[in-house]
Design an enzyme around this catalytic site. Structure first.
Site, PDB file in Angstrom:
ATOM      1  N   ARG A   1      40.046  42.746  41.444  1.00  0.00           N
ATOM      2  CA  ARG A   1      41.146  42.396  40.540  1.00  0.00           C
ATOM      3  C   ARG A   1      42.364  43.261  40.856  1.00  0.00           C
ATOM      4  NH1 ARG A   1      40.014  39.955  35.710  1.00  0.00           N
ATOM      5  NH2 ARG A   1      42.263  39.732  35.754  1.00  0.00           N
TER       6      ARG A   1
ATOM      7  N   ASP B   1      30.057  32.069  33.592  1.00  0.00           N
ATOM      8  CA  ASP B   1      31.000  32.777  32.713  1.00  0.00           C
ATOM      9  C   ASP B   1      30.297  32.890  31.360  1.00  0.00           C
ATOM     10  OD1 ASP B   1      33.267  33.802  31.461  1.00  0.00           O
ATOM     11  OD2 ASP B   1      34.389  31.911  31.483  1.00  0.00           O
TER      12      ASP B   1
ATOM     13  N   GLN C   1      41.827  35.959  37.893  1.00  0.00           N
ATOM     14  CA  GLN C   1      40.402  36.140  38.189  1.00  0.00           C
ATOM     15  C   GLN C   1      40.053  35.472  39.512  1.00  0.00           C
ATOM     16  OE1 GLN C   1      38.011  37.874  36.300  1.00  0.00           O
ATOM     17  NE2 GLN C   1      36.894  37.594  38.207  1.00  0.00           N
TER      18      GLN C   1
ATOM     19  N   HIS D   1      42.477  31.059  34.066  1.00  0.00           N
ATOM     20  CA  HIS D   1      42.412  32.499  34.351  1.00  0.00           C
ATOM     21  C   HIS D   1      42.680  32.691  35.854  1.00  0.00           C
ATOM     22  CE1 HIS D   1      41.660  36.615  33.889  1.00  0.00           C
ATOM     23  NE2 HIS D   1      40.380  36.651  33.582  1.00  0.00           N
TER      24      HIS D   1
ATOM     25  N   ARG E   1      48.520  37.796  28.202  1.00  0.00           N
ATOM     26  CA  ARG E   1      47.186  37.233  27.899  1.00  0.00           C
ATOM     27  C   ARG E   1      47.264  36.643  26.504  1.00  0.00           C
ATOM     28  NH1 ARG E   1      41.096  39.514  28.779  1.00  0.00           N
ATOM     29  NH2 ARG E   1      41.679  38.819  30.855  1.00  0.00           N
TER      30      ARG E   1
ATOM     31  N   CYS F   1      32.880  36.695  36.140  1.00  0.00           N
ATOM     32  CA  CYS F   1      34.159  37.397  35.916  1.00  0.00           C
ATOM     33  C   CYS F   1      33.976  38.664  35.086  1.00  0.00           C
ATOM     34  CB  CYS F   1      35.152  36.457  35.249  1.00  0.00           C
ATOM     35  SG  CYS F   1      34.624  35.911  33.608  1.00  0.00           S
TER      36      CYS F   1
HETATM   37  N1   CP Z   1      37.367  39.267  33.757  1.00  0.00           N
HETATM   38  C1   CP Z   1      38.292  39.706  32.894  1.00  0.00           C
HETATM   39  O1   CP Z   1      39.381  39.146  32.784  1.00  0.00           O
HETATM   40  O2   CP Z   1      37.930  40.813  32.202  1.00  0.00           O
HETATM   41  P1   CP Z   1      38.699  41.453  30.976  1.00  0.00           P
HETATM   42  O3   CP Z   1      38.621  40.491  29.838  1.00  0.00           O
HETATM   43  O4   CP Z   1      37.987  42.735  30.705  1.00  0.00           O
HETATM   44  O5   CP Z   1      40.135  41.680  31.357  1.00  0.00           O
HETATM   45  N1  NVA Z   2      36.022  32.707  29.503  1.00  0.00           N
HETATM   46  C1  NVA Z   2      36.104  34.080  29.079  1.00  0.00           C
HETATM   47  C2  NVA Z   2      36.671  34.930  30.167  1.00  0.00           C
HETATM   48  C3  NVA Z   2      36.743  36.386  29.856  1.00  0.00           C
HETATM   49  C4  NVA Z   2      37.386  37.183  30.923  1.00  0.00           C
HETATM   50  C5  NVA Z   2      36.945  34.156  27.831  1.00  0.00           C
HETATM   51  O1  NVA Z   2      37.940  33.434  27.730  1.00  0.00           O
HETATM   52  O2  NVA Z   2      36.627  34.955  26.952  1.00  0.00           O
END
Ligand code: CP
Ligand code: NVA
Length: 298
Positions: free
Chosen positions: A286, A218, A132, A129, A102, A258
């Site tokens: 997930r 989101d 997701q 993502h 990540r 998400c």
């Molecule tokens: N939706 C999602 O990716 O959540 P987290 O940031 O908690 O991993």
């Molecule tokens: N768009 C959000 C998604 C979090 C899971 C971010 O990047 O923070």
């Protein structure tokens, strides 16, 4: 050996099969046929941003497959002191079996994959993502079946990683994606070019949501955008998903997010905690969808 950096790393047929497999794995979490899949194997997770769902679902998936996981938060690895992504990829490849990353700039996860000889999974970058979307597609499949021909409305920041992955999904699963976003928050043109006629953009939230079978949003302030928060709240307020906007969707429309969610901003509590919301199944999926992904890549 394959990586999963965007949904497009799978074929549409593989994506459909993965969703079906995720539903099967959900029925029997500790099936003897899969519980040794990662036995004596190690998954390394390099997370340069916060996470609840993604971290826990990958670690639980690995445990249910009999493997070991190592979690490196931003300060834990030498990358935080300037070691290159490419050197890190070589080192991890020589010891571990799977990398889950990540990060911010999508280039970083691409560089990791380029120099890795073990599969790399994108667990969120600034641009995509894809994990997701595996769970989101599974959730729609569970509630409504086939996605082909469905109408999906995404309201809010059309340039978010989640929206970009919805665009990829629309092209692959042949559903209509209507994005309601202000001009400054339109998706990346390159990402959009992949979706062709499956994706439309409008600056009218009402137009985007009309007759939708699924409404998605989101957070307005993604990780790394905290300094822009006040401006984003101002700009995106007309795109809030609330009782009035949901009334324009199909009466049987589902609501997805998400998570993490900010009630009162991108969505009101009556919608996310109401009867059309499937966010808790979406979050649980997930785990199942990523188990199906690990199985495919390993
Ligand atoms: N939706 C999602 O990716 O959540 P987290 O940031 O908690 O991993
Ligand atoms: N768009 C959000 C998604 C979090 C899971 C971010 O990047 O923070």
């Amino acid at each position: 050996m394959r990586h999963f950096l965007t949904l497009r790393d799978l074929s549409p047929t593989e994506l459909r099969a993965l969703v079906a497999r995720a539903c099967e794995l959900k029925k029997d979490r500790l099936n003897p046929k899969t519980r040794d899949l990662l036995r004596s194997r190690c998954m390394v997770m390099i997370f340069e941003k916060s996470s609840t769902r993604t971290r826990v679902s990958f670690e639980v998936a690995c445990a249910q497959f009999g493997g070991t996981s190592i979690f490196l938060s931003p300060g834990d690895s030498q990358m935080s002191r300037g070691e290159s992504v490419s050197d890190t990829a070589r080192i991890l490849s020589s010891m571990a079996d799977l990398i889950v990353m990540r990060t911010g700039p999508h280039d970083r996860v691409m560089t990791m994959a380029k120099h890795s000889t073990i599969p790399v999974i994108n667990a969120l970058s600034d641009t995509f993502h894809p994990c997701q979307l595996l769970a989101d597609l599974q959730t729609f499949h569970e509630y409504r079946g086939e996605m082909q021909g469905a109408r999906v409305a995404f309201l809010g920041d059309g340039s978010s990683n989640v929206c970009h992955s919805w665009i990829n999904a629309a092209a692959m699963m042949q559903f209509q994606l209507n994005i309601g976003a202000p001009a400054a928050y339109h998706p990346d043109a390159q990402v959009l070019s992949n979706a062709g006629s499956q994706c439309r953009i409008t600056d009218s939230p009402a137009e985007a949501i009309e007759h939708a079978d699924l409404v998605v949003t989101d957070t307005w302030t993604g990780m790394g955008q905290e300094e822009e928060k006040a401006k984003r709240v101002r700009d995106l307020s007309p795109f809030q998903v609330n009782h009035n906007t949901m009334a324009l969707a199909s009466p049987s429309a589902l609501f997805m997010h998400c998570l993490p969610a900010y009630r009162g901003q991108e969505v009101t509590a009556d919608v996310i905690d109401g009867p059309q919301s499937v966010v808790w199944d979406e979050a649980e999926n997930r785990l199942h969808a990523q188990k199906a992904l690990i199985e495919l890549l390993m």
